[in-house]
Every structure is written in structure tokens, then in C-alpha cells.
Scaffold this motif. Structure first.
Motif: not given
Length: 92
Positions: A51-67
Motif C-alpha cells: 500500500q502506498p503511504w498514507p495507508c488506509a489505517a493512517w487515513n482512518s487514524a487521521q479521521r479519528a483524531l479529528q473526531a
């Protein structure tokens, strides 16, 4: 398993004041820190191989940080203080 070992009190001291969900913030931060780029354009975690970076897990973590930082009335979910259907049936 991640090699990230952080004492909870250090997580609290680094957390922004506007965080409304500390548990979500801490978990999302741990995921984001673990899924760093590997230097070759991918994620360094084996589960994200190819998977290229940013991976799906990193993107999900960013959304969770915003939430976890939800500070505006539009983003904070509020529970209703009363249920109209219960009040209507009690009055009858």
C-alpha cells in the motif's frame, strides 16, 4: 505488535485542550504513529504491505483524531433530553 510504549501521563500532557474524547485520541494517535512511511513510499507495517503511504489505517487514524477534537455544536452528538412519544403516551 508495535514497539511504541508510552506512559499514559505523557499522552495526557501532549493532548490538545480541545480533545473531547481522550480514549479515541490516544488510540488514533497510536495507530497514526505506528503507520509511518517507510522511506520507500509505503507504510512500514507488514499488514499494509504494497500500500502506498498514507495507508488506509493512517487515513482512518487521521479521521479519528479529528473526531476526537470535535468542538463545534455541529460535530458534537447530543442526546435528546426527552422523548416526545413517551411524553405523549403518558399524558393520554
Amino acid at each position: 505488535m508495535s514497539e511504541v510504549h508510552t506512559h499514559p501521563s505523557s499522552l495526557d500532557s501532549d493532548r490538545p485542550a480541545e480533545v473531547t474524547d481522550p480514549l479515541l485520541w490516544n488510540l488514533a494517535l497510536a495507530v497514526a504513529d505506528t503507520h509511518e512511511p517507510d522511506g520507500d513510499g509505503g507504510c512500514r507495517i507488514l499488514l499494509c504491505a504494497d500500500q502506498p503511504w498514507p495507508c488506509a489505517a493512517w487515513n482512518s487514524a487521521q479521521r479519528a483524531l479529528q473526531a476526537a477534537r470535535a468542538t463545534t455544536p455541529a460535530t458534537i452528538q447530543r442526546r435528546p433530553t426527552s422523548t416526545p412519544s413517551i411524553q405523549a403516551s403518558a399524558a393520554a
